[in-house]
Design a protein around this motif. Structure first.
Motif, PDB file in Angstrom:
ATOM      1  N   LEU A 296       2.740  10.484  -9.411  1.00 54.74           N
ATOM      2  CA  LEU A 296       2.210  10.588 -10.769  1.00 54.74           C
ATOM      3  C   LEU A 296       1.240  11.755 -10.889  1.00 54.74           C
ATOM      4  CD1 LEU A 296       2.025   9.256 -13.596  1.00 54.74           C
ATOM      5  CD2 LEU A 296       0.109   7.917 -12.713  1.00 54.74           C
ATOM      6  N   GLY A 297       0.386  11.898  -9.869  1.00 49.99           N
ATOM      7  CA  GLY A 297      -0.564  13.011  -9.893  1.00 49.99           C
ATOM      8  C   GLY A 297       0.129  14.358  -9.836  1.00 49.99           C
ATOM      9  N   ASP A 298       1.178  14.451  -9.024  1.00 51.54           N
ATOM     10  CA  ASP A 298       1.912  15.718  -8.921  1.00 51.54           C
ATOM     11  C   ASP A 298       2.590  16.081 -10.246  1.00 51.54           C
ATOM     12  OD1 ASP A 298       1.165  15.943  -6.285  1.00 51.54           O
ATOM     13  OD2 ASP A 298       3.043  15.125  -5.489  1.00 51.54           O
TER      14      ASP A 298
ATOM     15  N   ALA B 277       0.800  -1.220   0.000  1.00 52.07           N
ATOM     16  CA  ALA B 277       0.000   0.000   0.000  1.00 52.07           C
ATOM     17  C   ALA B 277       0.837   1.275   0.000  1.00 52.07           C
ATOM     18  CB  ALA B 277      -0.931  -0.007   1.222  1.00 52.07           C
ATOM     19  N   ASN B 278       1.832   1.332   0.833  1.00 49.21           N
ATOM     20  CA  ASN B 278       2.602   2.578   0.926  1.00 49.21           C
ATOM     21  C   ASN B 278       3.316   2.909  -0.382  1.00 49.21           C
ATOM     22  OD1 ASN B 278       1.859   2.987   3.593  1.00 49.21           O
ATOM     23  ND2 ASN B 278       3.610   1.841   4.397  1.00 49.21           N
ATOM     24  N   LEU B 279       3.886   1.889  -1.015  1.00 51.77           N
ATOM     25  CA  LEU B 279       4.562   2.119  -2.292  1.00 51.77           C
ATOM     26  C   LEU B 279       3.575   2.596  -3.352  1.00 51.77           C
ATOM     27  CD1 LEU B 279       6.979   1.945  -4.211  1.00 51.77           C
ATOM     28  CD2 LEU B 279       6.457  -0.487  -4.514  1.00 51.77           C
ATOM     29  N   VAL B 280       2.422   1.940  -3.409  1.00 50.71           N
ATOM     30  CA  VAL B 280       1.414   2.301  -4.407  1.00 50.71           C
ATOM     31  C   VAL B 280       0.944   3.739  -4.209  1.00 50.71           C
ATOM     32  CG1 VAL B 280      -0.940   1.829  -5.186  1.00 50.71           C
ATOM     33  CG2 VAL B 280       0.645  -0.059  -4.819  1.00 50.71           C
ATOM     34  N   LEU B 281       0.659   4.089  -2.957  1.00 49.47           N
ATOM     35  CA  LEU B 281       0.200   5.450  -2.683  1.00 49.47           C
ATOM     36  C   LEU B 281       1.255   6.479  -3.060  1.00 49.47           C
ATOM     37  CD1 LEU B 281      -1.641   5.040   0.740  1.00 49.47           C
ATOM     38  CD2 LEU B 281      -2.657   5.562  -1.468  1.00 49.47           C
ATOM     39  N   GLY B 282       2.501   6.176  -2.743  1.00 53.82           N
ATOM     40  CA  GLY B 282       3.574   7.097  -3.095  1.00 53.82           C
ATOM     41  C   GLY B 282       3.698   7.286  -4.598  1.00 53.82           C
ATOM     42  N   LEU B 283       3.614   6.192  -5.340  1.00 49.40           N
ATOM     43  CA  LEU B 283       3.705   6.276  -6.797  1.00 49.40           C
ATOM     44  C   LEU B 283       2.527   7.043  -7.394  1.00 49.40           C
ATOM     45  CD1 LEU B 283       4.918   2.654  -7.623  1.00 49.40           C
ATOM     46  CD2 LEU B 283       6.254   4.763  -7.815  1.00 49.40           C
ATOM     47  N   LEU B 284       1.335   6.787  -6.894  1.00 53.77           N
ATOM     48  CA  LEU B 284       0.158   7.487  -7.418  1.00 53.77           C
ATOM     49  C   LEU B 284       0.210   8.983  -7.107  1.00 53.77           C
ATOM     50  CD1 LEU B 284      -2.745   4.984  -6.648  1.00 53.77           C
ATOM     51  CD2 LEU B 284      -1.838   5.610  -8.877  1.00 53.77           C
TER      52      LEU B 284
END
Length: 208
Positions: A89-91, A79-86
């Motif tokens: 990407l959004g930024d 979860a933490n990796l996915v949230l960081g990547l998303l």
């Protein structure tokens, strides 16, 4: 053996929802006394909790369920990796970049799912394949037939962190199911984990 029974209890509560100790004992084919002992240990660890429900007669019925900590015992795809990547990407690319990522994932899944169901001759066959694929991906999926069609039940969301950050993933999966199962059926999500339900449920009915 004790650890294995604890794991089986957690799995049973995750897949089938709140249950009494007697129901769990029947499902796991162990004694009710043993189940109660393990539930007490899981309760001390903060993984399960109970509610005493009053019936019309007799003593209240004690029903056990997973706590938030209990639900967190199941994998959520880093979860933490996915949230960081998303978030990154959004930024960098904004909402349009996220939409492109979701569309790309959807197309990859559609290609794989369509190839898998290609050999199925009818709707029940396609649904069996779909449930199997979702199980392989960690969704704890099961298929239930009723008088009007089918329920595809997913007791665990293996992309919960990503879907929480961007609900476009949930919309994408609903569209994916519709594409894979074909235009002769309707697909409706009737329960949604991110909306506060225990699980995600899709009602699938053939058109008249």
């Amino acid at each position: 053996m004790a650890d294995r029974t604890r794991t089986r209890l957690l799995n049973a509560l995750k897949s089938a929802g709140p249950q009494t100790a007697a129901d769990l004992a029947t499902g796991l084919k162990v004694t009710t006394v043993a189940v109660r002992q393990h539930l007490e240990g899981l309760h001390r660890d903060g993984l399960v909790d109970f509610e005493d429900l009053k019936g019309s007669v007799g003593r209240p019925k004690r029903v056990w369920a997973l706590t938030r900590a209990g639900h967190r015992q199941f994998p959520d795809n880093h979860a933490n990796l996915v949230l960081g990547l998303l978030n990154g990407l959004g930024d960098i690319f904004g909402a349009e970049g996220l939409d492109k990522l979701i569309a790309h994932r959807e197309e990859q899944s559609r290609t794989a799912y369509m190839a898998a169901v290609a050999g199925a001759e009818d709707l029940p066959g396609r649904l069996d394949v779909l449930a199997h694929l979702r199980n392989q991906e960690g969704y704890m999926a099961e298929l239930v037939a009723d008088e009007s069609g089918y329920l595809l039940i997913e007791n665990h969301c293996s992309i919960c962190a990503a879907a929480t950050a961007c609900q476009g993933f949930c919309r994408s999966e609903l569209k994916l199911f519709k594409d894979v199962l074909g235009s002769e059926v309707s697909v409706e999500r009737t329960e949604h984990q991110l909306s506060g339900d225990r699980r995600c449920v899709y009602r699938i009915e053939p058109h008249a």
